[in-house]
Motif scaffolding. Structure first.
Motif, PDB file in Angstrom:
ATOM      1  N   ILE A  84       0.852  -1.195   0.000  1.00  0.00           N
ATOM      2  CA  ILE A  84       0.000   0.000   0.000  1.00  0.00           C
ATOM      3  C   ILE A  84       0.885   1.242   0.000  1.00  0.00           C
ATOM      4  O   ILE A  84       0.646   2.192  -0.719  1.00  0.00           O
ATOM      5  CB  ILE A  84      -0.929   0.023   1.237  1.00  0.00           C
ATOM      6  N   SER A  85       1.898   1.239   0.859  1.00  0.00           N
ATOM      7  CA  SER A  85       2.780   2.401   0.929  1.00  0.00           C
ATOM      8  C   SER A  85       4.168   1.963   1.370  1.00  0.00           C
ATOM      9  O   SER A  85       4.311   1.031   2.171  1.00  0.00           O
ATOM     10  CB  SER A  85       2.228   3.433   1.920  1.00  0.00           C
ATOM     11  N   PHE A  88       6.067   3.478   3.261  1.00  0.00           N
ATOM     12  CA  PHE A  88       6.329   3.881   4.643  1.00  0.00           C
ATOM     13  C   PHE A  88       5.119   3.557   5.508  1.00  0.00           C
ATOM     14  O   PHE A  88       3.987   3.759   5.085  1.00  0.00           O
ATOM     15  CB  PHE A  88       6.621   5.378   4.726  1.00  0.00           C
ATOM     16  N   GLY A  89       5.366   3.053   6.702  1.00  0.00           N
ATOM     17  CA  GLY A  89       4.282   2.738   7.625  1.00  0.00           C
ATOM     18  C   GLY A  89       4.340   3.641   8.842  1.00  0.00           C
ATOM     19  O   GLY A  89       4.788   4.778   8.761  1.00  0.00           O
ATOM     20  N   SER A 117       6.929  -0.626   6.374  1.00  0.00           N
ATOM     21  CA  SER A 117       6.119  -0.245   5.218  1.00  0.00           C
ATOM     22  C   SER A 117       4.738  -0.882   5.408  1.00  0.00           C
ATOM     23  O   SER A 117       4.550  -1.758   6.252  1.00  0.00           O
ATOM     24  CB  SER A 117       6.761  -0.709   3.916  1.00  0.00           C
ATOM     25  N   LEU A 118       3.787  -0.404   4.595  1.00  0.00           N
ATOM     26  CA  LEU A 118       2.397  -0.805   4.804  1.00  0.00           C
ATOM     27  C   LEU A 118       1.931  -1.720   3.668  1.00  0.00           C
ATOM     28  O   LEU A 118       2.079  -1.379   2.496  1.00  0.00           O
ATOM     29  CB  LEU A 118       1.540   0.461   4.867  1.00  0.00           C
ATOM     30  N   GLU A 139      -1.507   7.686   3.539  1.00  0.00           N
ATOM     31  CA  GLU A 139      -0.262   6.950   3.306  1.00  0.00           C
ATOM     32  C   GLU A 139       0.839   7.882   2.793  1.00  0.00           C
ATOM     33  O   GLU A 139       2.009   7.738   3.154  1.00  0.00           O
ATOM     34  CB  GLU A 139      -0.480   5.816   2.293  1.00  0.00           C
ATOM     35  N   GLU A 140       0.447   8.819   1.934  1.00  0.00           N
ATOM     36  CA  GLU A 140       1.445   9.751   1.395  1.00  0.00           C
ATOM     37  C   GLU A 140       1.896  10.740   2.462  1.00  0.00           C
ATOM     38  O   GLU A 140       3.044  11.181   2.487  1.00  0.00           O
ATOM     39  CB  GLU A 140       0.877  10.489   0.174  1.00  0.00           C
ATOM     40  N   ILE A 179       2.173  10.068   5.613  1.00  0.00           N
ATOM     41  CA  ILE A 179       3.121   9.325   6.456  1.00  0.00           C
ATOM     42  C   ILE A 179       4.459   9.171   5.726  1.00  0.00           C
ATOM     43  O   ILE A 179       5.531   9.325   6.312  1.00  0.00           O
ATOM     44  CB  ILE A 179       2.547   7.944   6.823  1.00  0.00           C
ATOM     45  N   ALA A 180       4.380   8.886   4.423  1.00  0.00           N
ATOM     46  CA  ALA A 180       5.614   8.698   3.649  1.00  0.00           C
ATOM     47  C   ALA A 180       6.436   9.988   3.618  1.00  0.00           C
ATOM     48  O   ALA A 180       7.657   9.962   3.791  1.00  0.00           O
ATOM     49  CB  ALA A 180       5.277   8.245   2.227  1.00  0.00           C
ATOM     50  N   ASN A 183       8.007  10.606   7.005  1.00  0.00           N
ATOM     51  CA  ASN A 183       9.133   9.703   7.241  1.00  0.00           C
ATOM     52  C   ASN A 183      10.362  10.101   6.427  1.00  0.00           C
ATOM     53  O   ASN A 183      11.491   9.983   6.894  1.00  0.00           O
ATOM     54  CB  ASN A 183       8.739   8.262   6.876  1.00  0.00           C
ATOM     55  N   TYR A 207      16.262   3.962  -0.749  1.00  0.00           N
ATOM     56  CA  TYR A 207      14.848   3.687  -0.478  1.00  0.00           C
ATOM     57  C   TYR A 207      13.976   4.859  -0.937  1.00  0.00           C
ATOM     58  O   TYR A 207      12.899   4.679  -1.493  1.00  0.00           O
ATOM     59  CB  TYR A 207      14.662   3.437   1.022  1.00  0.00           C
ATOM     60  N   ARG A 261      10.878   5.138  -4.081  1.00  0.00           N
ATOM     61  CA  ARG A 261       9.519   5.634  -3.927  1.00  0.00           C
ATOM     62  C   ARG A 261       9.254   6.846  -4.811  1.00  0.00           C
ATOM     63  O   ARG A 261       8.225   6.916  -5.485  1.00  0.00           O
ATOM     64  CB  ARG A 261       9.269   6.014  -2.460  1.00  0.00           C
TER      65      ARG A 261
END
Lengths: 184, 254
Positions: A157-158, A160-161, A167-168, B37-38, B40-41, B44, B137, B141
């Motif tokens: 899903i992503s 980053f979690g 991660s998710l 989700e974005e 959070i990304a 991070n 990493y 992404r």
């Protein structure tokens, strides 16, 4: 204040069952005042990771060395991610735990190289993560299977979690979302 | 400071300031990204960059040797003292613009940092070893997102092309060699940035082609950020926010 050996079962530590109330854990009366390296490791094994408390700091592989320099206990710690906010808490938890066990001459040393890798996570740590619902890191870089139902059909899903180290993902069989411990 | 230390300090400020200013820009998205989700990304990513900042600026402060700390460098300098690329101080724009900027920077880092791992300076090498894992990493992404949006809907494609057109003139500054770079290259501390261009163009070209985006033909490059000669007007505005607490309550600690 009487300091009791409250972890009397810890490996190598004698249980201060009688008048040894003043004895610090891990130290035999009359012997050297310094706890053994093995004893210190066993105390470190018991410190939970602040963000994933189901595993310990030694499971995570962030404690790189325990040694004495003269009488000073040196614990060498490496960060998981350079900006992980848990790093300072980890250092604080190590210091607090060791001081509670009577270590007064203590120094924490930060080590960047070799950089932390999930290869250093123990098998026990991986099993605990999975039982907790977090897919452990794998060499392939993606979760082997869903930690809830074991199905292999999972999707990202992503990247980053909820913490920098995860991660998710989602299981396409049971439809549950889950965290995966990133492989680095 | 000896001349070689002056150059080293300058190089370290450039590394630290890139991470700091982009980290701050990225953190501005916290709570505002299009989906959770974005959000959070991005947070991070910002966290990784601020962590790298701490490592670079701590070393920079040590080399400068005048008793300053990484915090002093981050919070007590003014615009003209910063040594970051102009690219990273530009305002975020829309989400696509932010991710395009991130990709252009990540691609550079993913090539630059592994070279720094072989630095003759052991501190530089160990910081780079840590940071390059994070950068590889990040670029995975940001490249995926650039492809997803570039080769997405007509709306997302147009926005990504506009972002690329706007940001491309800021790419050239990454590869402009000056006496600091020459000194670092001679000492084996860091590669000559110009030597990274071919690899960069190959990586960026491959991803942008997959994203169905067209690389602008002009090679004009805005410069002046990493030498500190001329920053954009945006950096001052950024600092008023980032340094607000120290400006309002000088010396405050907790």
């Amino acid at each position: 204040m009487v300091i009791k050996g409250h972890r009397s079962t810890a490996g190598g530590s004698e249980a201060p069952a009688h008048g040894g109330g003043w004895a610090l854990p891990g130290l035999s009366p009359g012997a050297s005042a310094l706890p053994s390296i093995e004893q210190v490791w066993s105390w470190l094994h018991a410190i939970p990771d602040p963000e994933i408390p189901v595993i310990s700091l030694t499971d995570l592989g962030v404690i790189r060395d325990v040694a004495y320099e003269d009488e000073t206990l040196i614990v060498t710690v490496t960060p998981t991610y350079s900006g992980c906010p848990a790093t300072s808490i980890i250092n604080l938890d190590i210091e607090t735990a060791l001081r509670d066990h009577g270590v007064s001459d203590l120094k924490l040393r930060s080590q960047l190289s070799p950089a932390w890798t999930t290869d250093w996570m123990t098998d026990q740590g991986r099993a605990k993560l999975k039982a907790y619902g977090i897919a452990p890191p794998t060499p392939s870089g993606r979760p082997g299977n869903c930690p809830n139902c074991n199905a292999e059909d999972v999707e990202k899903i992503s990247q980053f979690g909820s913490t920098p180290c995860k991660s998710l993902w989602r299981c396409k069989s049971c439809l549950e979302p889950f965290d995966h411990f990133k492989c680095i | 400071m000896a001349q070689n230390n002056t150059h080293l300090a300058e190089f370290l400020l450039r590394m630290g300031d890139n991470a700091l200013i982009l980290g701050h820009r990225t953190s501005e998205w916290c709570g505002h990204a299009p989906v959770l989700e974005e959000d959070i990304a991005l947070a991070n990513t910002a966290l990784d960059l601020i962590g790298q900042t701490q490592l670079w600026l701590t070393y920079a402060a040590e080399v400068m040797g005048d008793g300053k700390t990484a915090d002093d460098l981050a919070f007590l300098r003014d615009v003209w003292d910063f040594r970051n690329l102009l690219l990273v101080e530009l305002p975020n724009g829309d989400f696509g613009h932010t991710l395009m900027r991130q990709f252009l920077f990540d691609a550079y880092q993913s090539i630059h940092l592994p070279r720094l791992v072989r630095s003759t300076d052991p501190r530089v090498a160990e910081i780079a070893e840590k940071a390059s894992k994070e950068a590889s990493y990040h670029v995975e992404r940001s490249a995926d997102t650039v492809v997803g949006l570039g080769d997405g809907t007509e709306e997302s494609h147009n926005r990504m092309q506009a972002a690329l057109d706007r940001l491309w003139p800021y790419v050239g500054e990454m590869f402009a060699t000056d006496p600091v770079d020459a000194a670092m290259a001679e000492a084996g501390i860091a590669p000559d940035p110009a030597s990274l261009r071919t690899e960069y163009d190959a990586l960026v070209g491959r991803v942008l082609a997959e994203a169905t985006l067209t690389v602008p033909e002009s090679t004009f490059a805005h410069k002046g950020g990493r030498t500190g000669q001329t920053h954009t007007e945006h950096l001052g505005h950024l600092l008023t926010q980032m340094q607000w607490l120290q400006r309002a309550y000088p010396g405050a600690t907790w």
